[in-house]
Design an enzyme around this catalytic site. Sequence first.
Site, PDB file in Angstrom:
ATOM      1  N   GLU A  22      41.189   1.542  39.791  1.00  0.00           N
ATOM      2  CA  GLU A  22      40.245   1.804  38.700  1.00  0.00           C
ATOM      3  C   GLU A  22      40.092   0.585  37.799  1.00  0.00           C
ATOM      4  OE1 GLU A  22      38.545   2.528  35.017  1.00  0.00           O
ATOM      5  OE2 GLU A  22      40.712   2.234  35.099  1.00  0.00           O
TER       6      GLU A  22
ATOM      7  N   ASP B 146      46.527   3.121  39.776  1.00  0.00           N
ATOM      8  CA  ASP B 146      46.898   1.709  39.613  1.00  0.00           C
ATOM      9  C   ASP B 146      47.403   1.395  38.211  1.00  0.00           C
ATOM     10  OD1 ASP B 146      44.230   2.316  38.861  1.00  0.00           O
ATOM     11  OD2 ASP B 146      43.670   0.198  38.916  1.00  0.00           O
TER      12      ASP B 146
END
Length: 395
Positions: free
Chosen positions: A141, A83
């Site tokens: 995350e 991400d």
Amino acid sequence: MNSLKQLIQALTDEKFEKIIGHRRHIHQHPELSFQEHNTSDYVAGELKKLGISFKHGYAGTGIVATIEGTGKGKTVALRADMDALPIQEETSLPFASVNKGVMHACGHDAHTSALLGAAEILSTLKEHWKGTILLIFQPGEEMFPGGANLMLKEGALENPKPDLVIGQHVLPDMPAGHVGFKPGMYMASGDEVYLTVKGKGGHAALPHTLNDTILIASSIIVALQQVVSRIVPASIPTVLSFGRIEGLGATNIIPEKVEIAGTLRTMNEEWRIIIQNKIKEIAEGTAKAMGAECEVDIKHGYPVVHNHEQSTHDALSFAREFLNPEKVEEMDIRMTAEDFGYYTHRFPSVFYRFGVAQKNGETGALHTPRLNINEESLKTATGMLSWLAIRFLNQ
């Protein structure tokens, strides 16, 4: 062993341009936490090209791929996060983000591309190792509750269960080509603290007729400083910081509500709970003593990253075999948080850093619009993942 090391280094050099291509594509098309659909599809497509089997859809976009060696043995998992962050890129790179307000400002593009490179190398060299390697391409995350947490809850690492989980992360102030390890407690837990002070607002010229919520909020922030300075033992690294205070009054208006937001970081899971309770006790008590109330909402975030002692010492030794020993550093603790901590509380784990500093010093910092890694570092990141996986399996 030297011949295997040379094979990995040769394959890393051979695949280097391809790895850079992965990184630039992912960097140019960043996606926010739990929205990594195109990134996940890109990874899946590359794994299919390599003939590597995988399961897709953990925590929405997560992938776990499997490579089998020449015989039965241990299982090692390698993890990369996918991400990006809600940041507008300011690097002017030819492959800068095309998605407005979204940028790989934490290096996850490097993590994912290095793992794709390692996947190809490990698949090519599977006659040189026994056991199973799992490749974890993880979403989310950067956002609670954390992609690692969700993937584990969904059973992503249940069959087979890894004997060791390895993760790596870019470090902008470390020279490219270097790596760093820290056995034991390495990164702090990370909780979000939200306080809402409520009272009777009114005319600022008539403070005796109301509750001064601005003053009360200020008093709470000052009172909470004793949590770190007077309550927590000095031997336990702890940080309690507040980054936002919002009271929508005016020069002559005391608002009825003031909102405060901050973060709690500590390196001790038992004291973490004690500190949370103390924050609640002090905030509520201070507000009550001043005639108001304070609502406390603490979001229990990522746990401490605890590197398995023996495995991390082994990893240090293995890294010195693969690189010039002078390029393998022993790290200090960091008060930043990482959802890799969830893996470390379930399985023996090793989380380490690889340097990405530009030679001209214009690397930028993590979580800023100008982060610009030295792509030569991808050789180290890819080769080290591959080397560590094989060394642990053949240990």
